[in-house]
Design a protein around this motif. Structure first.
Motif, PDB file in Angstrom:
ATOM      1  N   THR A 157       0.829  -1.097   0.109  1.00  0.00           N
ATOM      2  CA  THR A 157      -0.105   0.075   0.080  1.00  0.00           C
ATOM      3  C   THR A 157       1.029   1.276  -0.040  1.00  0.00           C
ATOM      4  OG1 THR A 157      -0.076   0.061   2.383  1.00  0.00           O
ATOM      5  CG2 THR A 157      -2.069  -1.106   1.165  1.00  0.00           C
ATOM      6  N   MET A 158       0.223   2.172  -0.452  1.00  0.00           N
ATOM      7  CA  MET A 158       1.158   3.610  -0.497  1.00  0.00           C
ATOM      8  C   MET A 158       1.294   4.216   0.848  1.00  0.00           C
ATOM      9  SD  MET A 158      -0.800   5.230  -3.662  1.00  0.00           S
ATOM     10  CE  MET A 158       0.145   6.498  -4.058  1.00  0.00           C
ATOM     11  N   ALA A 159       2.193   5.093   0.893  1.00  0.00           N
ATOM     12  CA  ALA A 159       2.366   5.623   2.303  1.00  0.00           C
ATOM     13  C   ALA A 159       1.245   6.234   2.904  1.00  0.00           C
ATOM     14  CB  ALA A 159       3.358   6.777   2.153  1.00  0.00           C
ATOM     15  N   ASN A 160       0.769   6.012   4.177  1.00  0.00           N
ATOM     16  CA  ASN A 160      -0.359   6.618   5.012  1.00  0.00           C
ATOM     17  C   ASN A 160      -1.631   5.880   4.515  1.00  0.00           C
ATOM     18  OD1 ASN A 160       1.177   8.271   6.688  1.00  0.00           O
ATOM     19  ND2 ASN A 160       1.636   9.506   4.577  1.00  0.00           N
ATOM     20  N   ILE A 161      -1.637   4.849   3.625  1.00  0.00           N
ATOM     21  CA  ILE A 161      -2.780   4.242   3.262  1.00  0.00           C
ATOM     22  C   ILE A 161      -2.881   2.928   3.937  1.00  0.00           C
ATOM     23  CG2 ILE A 161      -4.095   3.122   1.624  1.00  0.00           C
ATOM     24  CD1 ILE A 161      -4.406   5.863   1.585  1.00  0.00           C
ATOM     25  N   GLU A 162      -3.666   2.705   4.832  1.00  0.00           N
ATOM     26  CA  GLU A 162      -3.977   1.260   5.701  1.00  0.00           C
ATOM     27  C   GLU A 162      -4.173   0.147   4.852  1.00  0.00           C
ATOM     28  OE1 GLU A 162      -5.596  -0.657   9.905  1.00  0.00           O
ATOM     29  OE2 GLU A 162      -5.595   1.551   9.488  1.00  0.00           O
ATOM     30  N   ARG A 163      -5.341   0.325   4.291  1.00  0.00           N
ATOM     31  CA  ARG A 163      -6.165  -0.627   3.443  1.00  0.00           C
ATOM     32  C   ARG A 163      -6.347  -0.084   1.945  1.00  0.00           C
ATOM     33  NH1 ARG A 163     -10.810  -2.937   7.402  1.00  0.00           N
ATOM     34  NH2 ARG A 163      -9.464  -3.653   9.148  1.00  0.00           N
ATOM     35  N   PRO A 164      -6.332  -0.945   1.016  1.00  0.00           N
ATOM     36  CA  PRO A 164      -6.437  -0.540  -0.476  1.00  0.00           C
ATOM     37  C   PRO A 164      -8.148  -0.591  -0.531  1.00  0.00           C
ATOM     38  CG  PRO A 164      -6.000  -2.731  -0.361  1.00  0.00           C
ATOM     39  CD  PRO A 164      -5.823  -2.485   1.021  1.00  0.00           C
ATOM     40  N   ALA A 165      -8.529  -0.150  -1.611  1.00  0.00           N
ATOM     41  CA  ALA A 165     -10.110  -0.272  -1.963  1.00  0.00           C
ATOM     42  C   ALA A 165     -10.205  -0.460  -3.535  1.00  0.00           C
ATOM     43  CB  ALA A 165     -10.693   1.162  -1.751  1.00  0.00           C
ATOM     44  N   ILE A 166     -11.432  -1.018  -3.852  1.00  0.00           N
ATOM     45  CA  ILE A 166     -11.784  -1.481  -5.183  1.00  0.00           C
ATOM     46  C   ILE A 166     -12.861  -0.251  -5.762  1.00  0.00           C
ATOM     47  CG2 ILE A 166     -12.728  -3.090  -6.894  1.00  0.00           C
ATOM     48  CD1 ILE A 166     -11.958  -5.222  -4.931  1.00  0.00           C
ATOM     49  N   ALA A 167     -12.480   0.514  -6.696  1.00  0.00           N
ATOM     50  CA  ALA A 167     -13.183   1.355  -6.980  1.00  0.00           C
ATOM     51  C   ALA A 167     -14.033   1.036  -8.231  1.00  0.00           C
ATOM     52  CB  ALA A 167     -12.498   2.970  -7.472  1.00  0.00           C
ATOM     53  N   ALA A 168     -15.383   1.464  -8.345  1.00  0.00           N
ATOM     54  CA  ALA A 168     -16.115   0.952  -9.649  1.00  0.00           C
ATOM     55  C   ALA A 168     -16.635   2.147 -10.225  1.00  0.00           C
ATOM     56  CB  ALA A 168     -17.382   0.124  -9.366  1.00  0.00           C
ATOM     57  N   ILE A 169     -16.928   2.136 -11.498  1.00  0.00           N
ATOM     58  CA  ILE A 169     -17.540   3.183 -12.555  1.00  0.00           C
ATOM     59  C   ILE A 169     -18.856   2.828 -12.325  1.00  0.00           C
ATOM     60  CG2 ILE A 169     -17.684   4.297 -14.616  1.00  0.00           C
ATOM     61  CD1 ILE A 169     -14.969   3.477 -15.257  1.00  0.00           C
ATOM     62  N   TRP A 170     -19.741   3.795 -12.017  1.00  0.00           N
ATOM     63  CA  TRP A 170     -21.069   3.624 -11.815  1.00  0.00           C
ATOM     64  C   TRP A 170     -22.077   4.471 -12.775  1.00  0.00           C
ATOM     65  CZ3 TRP A 170     -22.341   0.614  -7.215  1.00  0.00           C
ATOM     66  CH2 TRP A 170     -23.683   0.310  -7.205  1.00  0.00           C
ATOM     67  N   PRO A 171     -22.924   3.893 -13.605  1.00  0.00           N
ATOM     68  CA  PRO A 171     -23.531   4.644 -14.541  1.00  0.00           C
ATOM     69  C   PRO A 171     -24.728   5.368 -14.033  1.00  0.00           C
ATOM     70  CG  PRO A 171     -23.491   2.279 -15.363  1.00  0.00           C
ATOM     71  CD  PRO A 171     -23.011   2.533 -14.023  1.00  0.00           C
ATOM     72  N   THR A 172     -24.889   6.605 -14.120  1.00  0.00           N
ATOM     73  CA  THR A 172     -25.972   7.248 -13.603  1.00  0.00           C
ATOM     74  C   THR A 172     -26.552   8.204 -14.662  1.00  0.00           C
ATOM     75  OG1 THR A 172     -24.769   9.577 -13.428  1.00  0.00           O
ATOM     76  CG2 THR A 172     -24.106   7.758 -11.831  1.00  0.00           C
ATOM     77  N   THR A 173     -27.919   8.941 -14.305  1.00  0.00           N
ATOM     78  CA  THR A 173     -28.648   9.586 -15.114  1.00  0.00           C
ATOM     79  C   THR A 173     -27.967  10.871 -15.642  1.00  0.00           C
ATOM     80  OG1 THR A 173     -29.652  10.789 -12.921  1.00  0.00           O
ATOM     81  CG2 THR A 173     -30.717   8.901 -14.213  1.00  0.00           C
ATOM     82  N   ARG A 174     -26.723  11.265 -14.808  1.00  0.00           N
ATOM     83  CA  ARG A 174     -26.047  12.481 -15.285  1.00  0.00           C
ATOM     84  C   ARG A 174     -24.652  12.213 -15.997  1.00  0.00           C
ATOM     85  NH1 ARG A 174     -23.954  14.738 -10.420  1.00  0.00           N
ATOM     86  NH2 ARG A 174     -23.013  16.376 -11.853  1.00  0.00           N
ATOM     87  N   GLY A 175     -24.446  10.806 -16.031  1.00  0.00           N
ATOM     88  CA  GLY A 175     -23.169  10.274 -16.666  1.00  0.00           C
ATOM     89  C   GLY A 175     -22.553   9.140 -16.001  1.00  0.00           C
ATOM     90  N   GLU A 176     -21.617   9.308 -15.070  1.00  0.00           N
ATOM     91  CA  GLU A 176     -21.008   8.175 -14.484  1.00  0.00           C
ATOM     92  C   GLU A 176     -20.273   8.718 -13.183  1.00  0.00           C
ATOM     93  OE1 GLU A 176     -19.086   5.418 -17.980  1.00  0.00           O
ATOM     94  OE2 GLU A 176     -17.943   7.050 -17.045  1.00  0.00           O
ATOM     95  N   SER A 177     -20.363   8.028 -12.036  1.00  0.00           N
ATOM     96  CA  SER A 177     -19.681   8.318 -10.919  1.00  0.00           C
ATOM     97  C   SER A 177     -18.920   7.114 -10.463  1.00  0.00           C
ATOM     98  CB  SER A 177     -20.958   8.480  -9.753  1.00  0.00           C
ATOM     99  OG  SER A 177     -21.745   9.529  -9.766  1.00  0.00           O
ATOM    100  N   VAL A 178     -17.744   7.629  -9.365  1.00  0.00           N
ATOM    101  CA  VAL A 178     -17.216   6.620  -8.943  1.00  0.00           C
ATOM    102  C   VAL A 178     -17.574   6.089  -7.798  1.00  0.00           C
ATOM    103  CG1 VAL A 178     -14.468   6.103  -8.036  1.00  0.00           C
ATOM    104  CG2 VAL A 178     -15.087   7.460 -10.035  1.00  0.00           C
TER     105      VAL A 178
END
Length: 354
Positions: A122-143
Motif C-alpha cells: 500500500t502507498m504511504a499512509n494508506i492502511e487498506r486498499p479499496a476497489i473503485a467501480a464506475i457507476w452509470p448514472t442519469t448524469r453520466g458516471e460516478s466513482v
C-alpha cells in the motif's frame, strides 16, 4: 509517434481465460494502437490464439506460466501456490518492476487483491486498499468505492477512500474538484454509524484542495449521480453493486418478456427499436467493466470474470485511461497535501502551546 503504454495481462484469469483475453486485447488495440501487451499464461493455449489475432501477436510479448489461479481458489492458498509462477502474480509483478504500467486480470477477486497488496504494497499512509467501480448514472458516471476490498472501515479509512476516489474522478472525468459524498442511511448529520459520522465531520473540517465534500448521500443518489464520488466500506458497497447489477438484469428480463407477449407488442417494439437500442446500450454492463484497485504502489484493474471480449476490452480501456491520466501521481499528490494539512493543524502555533 505516441509513446507506447505497456499493459500486463493475466491471460488465464476469468471464466474463459485466453479465449476472451486475446480477442478483448484485439478490440482495445484497435482503439489504442500505442498499447503494448505483456501476456502471462500457458504458452500452449495462447500461441494458437495469437495466430488468429496477428495484431495482438505483433504488439505482445508472451511469458509462459505453469500455474493459473482458479476462480474458487482461496486468497491464502493462491499466495502459497501462485507466487512467482502464476500468470496472475507475474502480471502484477510486471507493474512492480516497471515493465508494465498497469495490470489487468479477470481472475479471482480475493486472490488478485491479496497478491496485489503483497506484491505492490500500500502507498504511504494508506492502511487498506479499496476497489473503485464506475457507476452509470442519469448524469453520466460516478466513482463508487469501496465495493469489496475492505469489510468495515474506520473514519480515517473512509477519508482515505475519499481521497483515492477523488483522484480517480479527476483522472477519469477531468474534474478539478470532484464532489464526494459518504453513503449513509440519511443525509442528517446525526444519522448513521459513528465511523461515518466522524468521517463526515473530519471531511467538513479539513481543507482539501482536491475534492469538494458534499455531505451524506443515500442509496438512491447512486443512480442519480448526485456526487462524482460515493464513499462507503466494502460490505455495503459490494451489496449495492450486486443489487444494481441484479436490478439491471431484472429490468432487461421484464422488457424482453413484455415485447414478446403479444403480436402488437412485437410490432410496437419495431417502431421503438431505436429507443430500446439506446436503453440496451446504457444498461450494458460491459461498457463499465473494470474495478480499479486504489491505494497500492501501482495500478491493477479487475475485470468481471464472466465478461466477453467487448467487456474485457473495456477493462483494458480503463487501464489505458488510468495510465494516460496519471492516476498514481494524482493520488500521491493528494495524499501529501492532505497529510501536510493535518500536520500543520496539529502543530503548535504559539509559545504557550509548546
Amino acid at each position: 509517434m505516441a509513446k507506447t503504454i505497456p499493459i500486463s495481462l493475466d491471460a488465464m484469469g476469468g471464466d474463459n481465460g485466453a479465449d476472451v483475453v486475446i480477442p478483448g486485447a484485439e478490440i482495445a488495440l484497435v482503439r489504442h494502437p500505442e498499447i503494448r501487451f505483456l501476456l502471462y499464461g500457458n504458452e500452449n493455449v495462447i500461441r494458437p490464439l495469437l495466430e488468429q489475432y496477428p495484431r495482438v501477436k505483433d504488439a505482445s510479448v508472451l511469458h509462459h506460466c505453469d500455474v493459473s489461479i482458479a476462480m474458487d481458489t482461496k486468497p491464502s492458498q493462491a499466495l502459497r501456490q501462485g507466487r512467482w509462477r502464476s500468470s496472475m502474480w507475474r502480471s502484477i509483478e510486471a507493474v512492480k518492476s516497471g515493465d508494465a504500467l498497469v495490470a489487468v486480470s479477470a481472475g479471482n477477486t480475493g486472490a488478485l487483491m491479496a497478491m496485489s497488496k503483497f506484491c505492490l504494497r500500500t502507498m504511504a499512509n494508506i492502511e487498506r486498499p479499496a476497489i473503485a467501480a464506475i457507476w452509470p448514472t442519469t448524469r453520466g458516471e460516478s466513482v463508487v468505492l469501496d465495493v469489496g476490498a475492505t469489510i468495515g472501515a474506520d473514519a480515517q479509512q473512509l477519508i482515505d477512500f475519499a481521497i483515492l476516489g477523488g483522484a480517480m474522478a479527476r483522472a477519469l472525468f477531468g474534474v478539478q474538484r470532484p464532489s464526494v459524498g459518504l453513503l449513509n442511511i440519511g443525509v442528517e448529520e446525526v444519522k448513521g454509524l459513528e465511523e461515518v459520522r466522524t468521517a463526515g465531520r473530519l471531511l467538513r473540517e479539513t481543507p482539501l484542495r482536491s475534492l469538494d465534500y458534499a455531505g451524506f448521500v443515500e442509496g438512491d443518489d447512486l443512480g442519480k449521480g448526485t456526487v462524482d464520488v460515493v464513499v462507503t466500506e466494502g460490505f455495503a458497497g459490494n451489496i449495492a453493486l450486486k443489487t444494481a447489477e441484479g436490478t439491471a438484469k431484472q429490468i432487461g428480463s421484464y422488457l424482453r418478456s413484455a415485447m414478446n407477449r403479444t403480436f402488437m407488442s412485437r410490432i410496437g417494439y419495431l417502431f421503438a427499436k431505436g429507443a430500446f437500442d439506446l436503453l440496451r446500450e446504457k444498461m450494458d454492463p460491459r461498457k463499465v467493466n473494470g474495478g480499479v484497485f486504489l491505494g497500492l504502489n501501482g495500478i491493477v484493474i479487475k475485470s468481471h470474470g464472466g465478461t466477453d471480449a467487448e467487456g474485457y476490452a473495456s477493462a483494458i480501456d480503463l487501464a489505458y485511461d488510468m495510465v494516460k491520466n496519471e492516476l498514481t501521481h494524482k493520488i500521491a499528490q493528494d495524499l501529501v497535501h492532505y497529510h501536510r494539512g493535518r500536520f500543520a493543524e496539529d502543530a503548535p502555533t504559539t509559545e504557550g502551546d509548546l
